[in-house]
Design a protein around this motif. Sequence first.
Motif, mmCIF file in Angstrom:
data_model
loop_
_atom_site.group_PDB
_atom_site.id
_atom_site.type_symbol
_atom_site.label_atom_id
_atom_site.label_comp_id
_atom_site.label_asym_id
_atom_site.label_seq_id
_atom_site.Cartn_x
_atom_site.Cartn_y
_atom_site.Cartn_z
ATOM 1 N N ARG A 213 0.897 -1.260 -0.035
ATOM 2 C CA ARG A 213 0.101 0.084 -0.098
ATOM 3 C C ARG A 213 0.931 1.277 -0.124
ATOM 4 O O ARG A 213 1.985 1.414 0.549
ATOM 5 C CB ARG A 213 -0.932 0.036 1.281
ATOM 6 C CG ARG A 213 -1.772 1.156 1.310
ATOM 7 C CD ARG A 213 -3.078 0.617 2.235
ATOM 8 N NE ARG A 213 -3.598 -0.604 2.104
ATOM 9 C CZ ARG A 213 -4.807 -0.825 2.494
ATOM 10 N NH1 ARG A 213 -5.488 0.125 3.369
ATOM 11 N NH2 ARG A 213 -5.433 -2.042 2.134
ATOM 12 N N ASN A 214 0.607 2.166 -0.958
ATOM 13 C CA ASN A 214 1.164 3.484 -1.179
ATOM 14 C C ASN A 214 2.664 3.378 -1.204
ATOM 15 O O ASN A 214 3.575 4.303 -0.957
ATOM 16 C CB ASN A 214 0.950 4.406 0.216
ATOM 17 C CG ASN A 214 -0.300 4.400 0.504
ATOM 18 O OD1 ASN A 214 -1.020 4.883 -0.303
ATOM 19 N ND2 ASN A 214 -0.788 4.794 1.882
ATOM 20 N N ARG A 240 1.322 1.685 -18.229
ATOM 21 C CA ARG A 240 -0.179 1.454 -17.616
ATOM 22 C C ARG A 240 -1.061 1.493 -18.407
ATOM 23 O O ARG A 240 -1.221 2.509 -19.232
ATOM 24 C CB ARG A 240 -0.022 2.775 -16.455
ATOM 25 C CG ARG A 240 -1.325 2.561 -15.423
ATOM 26 C CD ARG A 240 -1.276 3.923 -14.628
ATOM 27 N NE ARG A 240 -0.027 3.808 -13.616
ATOM 28 C CZ ARG A 240 0.478 4.744 -12.992
ATOM 29 N NH1 ARG A 240 -0.209 5.982 -12.764
ATOM 30 N NH2 ARG A 240 1.168 4.552 -12.021
ATOM 31 N N THR A 243 -8.633 3.274 -17.688
ATOM 32 C CA THR A 243 -9.759 2.576 -17.381
ATOM 33 C C THR A 243 -10.449 1.958 -18.315
ATOM 34 O O THR A 243 -11.239 1.209 -18.108
ATOM 35 C CB THR A 243 -10.621 3.669 -16.561
ATOM 36 O OG1 THR A 243 -10.874 4.791 -17.433
ATOM 37 C CG2 THR A 243 -10.111 4.070 -15.180
ATOM 38 N N GLN A 259 0.919 1.805 -9.188
ATOM 39 C CA GLN A 259 -0.470 1.245 -9.257
ATOM 40 C C GLN A 259 -0.552 -0.113 -9.601
ATOM 41 O O GLN A 259 0.504 -0.649 -10.235
ATOM 42 C CB GLN A 259 -1.324 2.076 -10.335
ATOM 43 C CG GLN A 259 -1.577 3.562 -9.995
ATOM 44 C CD GLN A 259 -2.412 3.988 -10.596
ATOM 45 O OE1 GLN A 259 -3.265 3.635 -11.637
ATOM 46 N NE2 GLN A 259 -2.519 5.783 -10.578
ATOM 47 N N ASP A 262 1.232 -2.224 -12.921
ATOM 48 C CA ASP A 262 2.260 -1.348 -13.310
ATOM 49 C C ASP A 262 3.411 -2.153 -13.991
ATOM 50 O O ASP A 262 3.613 -2.964 -13.365
ATOM 51 C CB ASP A 262 2.657 -0.455 -12.584
ATOM 52 C CG ASP A 262 1.783 1.091 -12.609
ATOM 53 O OD1 ASP A 262 0.706 0.926 -13.480
ATOM 54 O OD2 ASP A 262 1.847 1.847 -12.019
#
Length: 271
Positions: A213-214, A240, A243, A259, A262
């Motif tokens: 996370r992060n 990447r 959507t 993300q 990636d």
Amino acid sequence: MINVMKAVKILAIVITLLWIGCIGNVVAAEAGESALGPGDALRVFVYGHPDMTTETKVSETGKITFPLLGEIVVDGLTPSAAERKIANLLESRDILRKPQVMIVTASLQSQMVSVLGNVRNQGRYPIEGKRSLTEILAMAGGVVPEGGELVVLIRADGNKFIKEVIDIQEMVRAGDLSPDLIIQSNDFIYVERAPRFYIYGEVQRAGAYRLERNMTVIQALSVGGGLTQRGTERGLKIQRRDTEGNLQIFAPKSSDLVQPDDVIYIKESLF
């Protein structure tokens, strides 16, 4: 003769105490009992009448067969409610006066939950009484290292299905157990795979890695062992999907967040 009578009295007292203890346990557990349904295996006892002890299974029509009473509908009743129903029938038909009935559930096949995905032991598990999501996950052996922090719960609500996504890690971090839902029969639980990112090119250890996370780009590079002697951050690119599924290629900052899915590519330095 006197010793035999004493032994009989002691045995009667022991049986009575055991019966009282069983009744007490049943009463204490009644609030968390699961309803009976087709496929459940039951043992029915009538105190003082061992000849009425019955092992039976709830039929597809929700009925059991009991001596002198025939078929009895128990589908949807808790074991305690079924006990009262049998006792009332025995008394109303002048078979016994104030009978004490106890039902022991050998197995509750009608109260099952499915657990799939990234858990140690996938399968169907019984839910006797109230079971929370984390308890069911523990029964399934817990989440495997490849498993993620998100758990999907799908539940039938009439003619439609409701989907809940529970973030287990955030629940623990926040110290808030309200998302730890009580599981119902026929719920479907799926543990997602942990998100990943991919890194290749001039890094020490190219490959696929768990996305924490992060996580930033510079942190992702360190997971890959850092750059080789020929690598340069000036040649760093990320591939990447947006959507809509279109591929984007851009040069990120070292502080940008990585993300899921990636692809980080490190080019070779020209100098």
